[in-house]
Design a protein around this motif. Structure first.
Motif, mmCIF file in Angstrom:
data_model
loop_
_atom_site.group_PDB
_atom_site.id
_atom_site.type_symbol
_atom_site.label_atom_id
_atom_site.label_comp_id
_atom_site.label_asym_id
_atom_site.label_seq_id
_atom_site.Cartn_x
_atom_site.Cartn_y
_atom_site.Cartn_z
ATOM 1 N N ARG A 53 -5.560 -70.635 45.475
ATOM 2 C CA ARG A 53 -5.282 -70.388 46.894
ATOM 3 C C ARG A 53 -3.797 -70.106 47.117
ATOM 4 N NH1 ARG A 53 -6.626 -74.933 48.516
ATOM 5 N NH2 ARG A 53 -8.846 -74.502 48.809
ATOM 6 N N MET A 54 -2.946 -70.873 46.475
ATOM 7 C CA MET A 54 -1.507 -70.655 46.623
ATOM 8 C C MET A 54 -1.069 -69.341 45.975
ATOM 9 S SD MET A 54 0.159 -74.462 46.268
ATOM 10 C CE MET A 54 -0.824 -75.048 44.874
ATOM 11 N N GLU A 55 -1.656 -69.010 44.833
ATOM 12 C CA GLU A 55 -1.314 -67.755 44.157
ATOM 13 C C GLU A 55 -1.645 -66.539 45.019
ATOM 14 O OE1 GLU A 55 -3.035 -67.312 40.312
ATOM 15 O OE2 GLU A 55 -2.195 -69.186 39.529
ATOM 16 N N LEU A 56 -2.729 -66.642 45.790
ATOM 17 C CA LEU A 56 -3.224 -65.487 46.546
ATOM 18 C C LEU A 56 -2.846 -65.522 48.023
ATOM 19 C CD1 LEU A 56 -6.825 -65.270 44.997
ATOM 20 C CD2 LEU A 56 -4.768 -63.993 44.327
ATOM 21 N N ASP A 57 -2.003 -66.463 48.391
ATOM 22 C CA ASP A 57 -1.684 -66.667 49.805
ATOM 23 C C ASP A 57 -1.102 -65.425 50.464
ATOM 24 O OD1 ASP A 57 -1.503 -68.444 52.097
ATOM 25 O OD2 ASP A 57 0.672 -68.343 51.823
ATOM 26 N N ASP A 58 -0.345 -64.641 49.725
ATOM 27 C CA ASP A 58 0.271 -63.435 50.291
ATOM 28 C C ASP A 58 -0.497 -62.157 49.946
ATOM 29 O OD1 ASP A 58 2.386 -64.956 51.361
ATOM 30 O OD2 ASP A 58 3.465 -64.886 49.450
ATOM 31 N N GLU A 59 -1.703 -62.315 49.393
ATOM 32 C CA GLU A 59 -2.477 -61.147 48.944
ATOM 33 C C GLU A 59 -3.602 -60.766 49.895
ATOM 34 O OE1 GLU A 59 -1.721 -59.356 46.419
ATOM 35 O OE2 GLU A 59 -0.339 -60.609 45.268
ATOM 36 N N GLY A 60 -3.741 -61.495 50.995
ATOM 37 C CA GLY A 60 -4.810 -61.192 51.942
ATOM 38 C C GLY A 60 -6.179 -61.673 51.486
ATOM 39 N N ILE A 61 -6.192 -62.594 50.508
ATOM 40 C CA ILE A 61 -7.458 -63.086 49.937
ATOM 41 C C ILE A 61 -7.619 -64.570 50.288
ATOM 42 C CG2 ILE A 61 -8.786 -63.446 47.817
ATOM 43 C CD1 ILE A 61 -7.030 -61.206 46.559
ATOM 44 N N TYR A 62 -8.741 -64.909 50.892
ATOM 45 C CA TYR A 62 -9.028 -66.296 51.246
ATOM 46 C C TYR A 62 -9.663 -67.016 50.052
ATOM 47 C CZ TYR A 62 -8.590 -64.471 56.034
ATOM 48 O OH TYR A 62 -8.149 -63.865 57.176
ATOM 49 N N VAL A 63 -9.365 -68.300 49.917
ATOM 50 C CA VAL A 63 -9.963 -69.124 48.865
ATOM 51 C C VAL A 63 -10.410 -70.445 49.476
ATOM 52 C CG1 VAL A 63 -9.617 -70.268 46.643
ATOM 53 C CG2 VAL A 63 -8.459 -68.089 47.112
ATOM 54 N N THR A 64 -11.686 -70.753 49.341
ATOM 55 C CA THR A 64 -12.259 -71.943 49.966
ATOM 56 C C THR A 64 -13.007 -72.788 48.951
ATOM 57 O OG1 THR A 64 -12.547 -70.764 52.079
ATOM 58 C CG2 THR A 64 -13.857 -72.770 51.756
ATOM 59 N N ALA A 65 -12.804 -74.089 49.014
ATOM 60 C CA ALA A 65 -13.577 -75.039 48.208
ATOM 61 C C ALA A 65 -14.625 -75.701 49.094
ATOM 62 C CB ALA A 65 -12.669 -76.101 47.608
ATOM 63 N N VAL A 66 -15.832 -75.816 48.579
ATOM 64 C CA VAL A 66 -16.915 -76.489 49.307
ATOM 65 C C VAL A 66 -17.262 -77.764 48.551
ATOM 66 C CG1 VAL A 66 -19.253 -76.294 50.214
ATOM 67 C CG2 VAL A 66 -17.793 -74.255 50.082
ATOM 68 N N SER A 100 -18.028 -85.292 37.344
ATOM 69 C CA SER A 100 -16.873 -85.440 38.230
ATOM 70 C C SER A 100 -15.650 -84.751 37.650
ATOM 71 C CB SER A 100 -16.562 -86.921 38.475
ATOM 72 O OG SER A 100 -17.544 -87.537 39.271
ATOM 73 N N ALA A 101 -15.445 -84.902 36.342
ATOM 74 C CA ALA A 101 -14.297 -84.270 35.689
ATOM 75 C C ALA A 101 -14.368 -82.755 35.835
ATOM 76 C CB ALA A 101 -14.253 -84.660 34.214
ATOM 77 N N SER A 102 -15.570 -82.185 35.680
ATOM 78 C CA SER A 102 -15.702 -80.733 35.803
ATOM 79 C C SER A 102 -15.410 -80.273 37.229
ATOM 80 C CB SER A 102 -17.107 -80.282 35.363
ATOM 81 O OG SER A 102 -18.093 -80.609 36.325
ATOM 82 N N LYS A 103 -15.824 -81.056 38.215
ATOM 83 C CA LYS A 103 -15.588 -80.672 39.605
ATOM 84 C C LYS A 103 -14.138 -80.945 40.032
ATOM 85 C CE LYS A 103 -19.633 -78.983 40.468
ATOM 86 N NZ LYS A 103 -19.803 -77.546 40.737
ATOM 87 N N HIS A 104 -13.498 -81.963 39.441
ATOM 88 C CA HIS A 104 -12.062 -82.128 39.636
ATOM 89 C C HIS A 104 -11.334 -80.874 39.139
ATOM 90 C CE1 HIS A 104 -12.532 -86.435 40.502
ATOM 91 N NE2 HIS A 104 -11.248 -86.469 40.787
ATOM 92 N N ALA A 105 -11.779 -80.357 38.002
ATOM 93 C CA ALA A 105 -11.172 -79.146 37.448
ATOM 94 C C ALA A 105 -11.366 -77.959 38.386
ATOM 95 C CB ALA A 105 -11.766 -78.841 36.070
ATOM 96 N N VAL A 106 -12.551 -77.843 38.967
ATOM 97 C CA VAL A 106 -12.819 -76.756 39.907
ATOM 98 C C VAL A 106 -11.875 -76.842 41.105
ATOM 99 C CG1 VAL A 106 -14.497 -75.839 41.561
ATOM 100 C CG2 VAL A 106 -15.224 -76.417 39.244
ATOM 101 N N LEU A 107 -11.679 -78.046 41.625
ATOM 102 C CA LEU A 107 -10.792 -78.201 42.777
ATOM 103 C C LEU A 107 -9.340 -77.906 42.411
ATOM 104 C CD1 LEU A 107 -12.233 -81.337 44.618
ATOM 105 C CD2 LEU A 107 -12.292 -78.957 45.336
ATOM 106 N N GLY A 108 -8.911 -78.339 41.225
ATOM 107 C CA GLY A 108 -7.556 -78.032 40.789
ATOM 108 C C GLY A 108 -7.338 -76.538 40.668
ATOM 109 N N PHE A 109 -8.307 -75.862 40.068
ATOM 110 C CA PHE A 109 -8.239 -74.403 39.927
ATOM 111 C C PHE A 109 -8.221 -73.732 41.295
ATOM 112 C CE2 PHE A 109 -10.692 -70.407 39.822
ATOM 113 C CZ PHE A 109 -9.849 -69.641 39.019
ATOM 114 N N THR A 110 -9.097 -74.176 42.185
ATOM 115 C CA THR A 110 -9.213 -73.575 43.513
ATOM 116 C C THR A 110 -7.928 -73.731 44.316
ATOM 117 O OG1 THR A 110 -11.588 -74.060 43.513
ATOM 118 C CG2 THR A 110 -10.588 -73.528 45.638
ATOM 119 N N ASN A 111 -7.341 -74.924 44.280
ATOM 120 C CA ASN A 111 -6.115 -75.174 45.039
ATOM 121 C C ASN A 111 -4.950 -74.340 44.517
ATOM 122 O OD1 ASN A 111 -7.479 -77.021 46.627
ATOM 123 N ND2 ASN A 111 -6.849 -78.781 45.419
#
Length: 264
Positions: free
Chosen positions: A172-185, A158-169
């Motif tokens: 996503r904000m870093e790339l919001d103006d770069e034309g790059i989509y970021v999705t968490a599943v 769970s801790a590793s996947k919490h880290a994945v979600l934190g990184f992903t979120n």
């Protein structure tokens, strides 16, 4: 089928089996060229042949241990020499081991973080410069409902996947103006060989067999959302309600849900 994928170059880690292999087939069916990565080159070669027999797309396979950052850098350098650029990266490789903290092995914890978190970050870093230069791309990170809703006996996973979600979120904000989509599943338990390692005793699978997701359904939903502005894919949807309830009433959830969640 996803017509937005036609002619795109899609990299999938952990592609030799499970939803990784299913996503590879669906991407190829949609007209994408696929670059498949996993530790088992033999399995990748079999999948490569299966795809080439069915679809007129290019298929490239590379052996990769996602826990080895230096190997990631070397393999992605070869990929970029082979296909010139990557349009989509699906970070699917990962594993879990369910155990209580007292009995969890630190070497297992390190291995989970090396693969699930650091490996995912390293793969992402290898494709970002090209995507930013082209102002186009999609990064899909396969996390887990465990990253939103921690449960007993899966603390490190769970801790590793919490880290994945934190990184992903954050990404996503870093790339919001770069034309790059970021999705968490964030899937719940899926009918794959994941539990051969995570649940050697088989008790978790027996307890939740009727709630297990089909790998075909998960793969179809993920591939269908590529190149759309999709923040998260939560499967099944009703399981995500547990996360909402936990966020609003954490103490009550832990008190009431502890017995059910200990079924691992």
């Amino acid at each position: 089928m996803n017509p937005r994928l036609k002619g795109k170059n899609v990299v999938i880690t952990g592609a030799s089996s499970g939803i990784g292999a299913k996503m590879a087939l669906l991407c190829a069916k949609s007209g994408a060229n696929v670059i498949l990565l996993a530790r088992s080159l033999d399995k990748l070669e079999v999948l490569k042949q299966e795809i080439e027999n069915q679809f007129p797309v290019a298929v490239h396979v590379f052996r990769l241990d996602v826990s080895d950052v230096s190997e990631i850098q070397a393999v992605f350098a070869k990929i970029l020499q082979t296909v010139s650029h990557v349009d989509v990266l699906i970070n699917n490789a990962g594993f879990g081991i369910f155990d209580e903290v007292e009995h969890a092995k630190l070497e297992d914890a390190k291995a989970m973080f090396d693969t699930n978190v650091l490996g995912l970050i390293a793969c992402t870093k290898m494709v970002l410069p090209g995507m930013k230069q082209r102002k186009s791309g999609h990064i899909v990170n396969i996390a887990s409902i465990a990253g939103k809703l921690a449960t007993p006996k899966s603390s490190v996973y769970s801790a590793s996947k919490h880290a994945v979600l934190g990184f992903t979120n954050s990404l996503r904000m870093e790339l919001d103006d770069e034309g790059i989509y970021v999705t968490a599943v964030n899937p719940g338990p899926i009918e794959t060989n994941f539990f051969n390692i995570a649940d050697e005793g088989g008790t978790y699978v027996k307890s939740l067999q009727k709630f297990m997701l089909s790998s075909d359904d998960v793969a179809e939903k993920v591939v269908g959302r590529i190149y759309t502005r999709t923040r998260e894919i939560n499967l099944p949807r009703w399981m995500n309600l547990g996360d909402v309830f936990y966020t609003l009433f954490p103490k009550l959830f832990e008190k009431v849900g502890k017995k059910a969640l200990f079924k691992k």
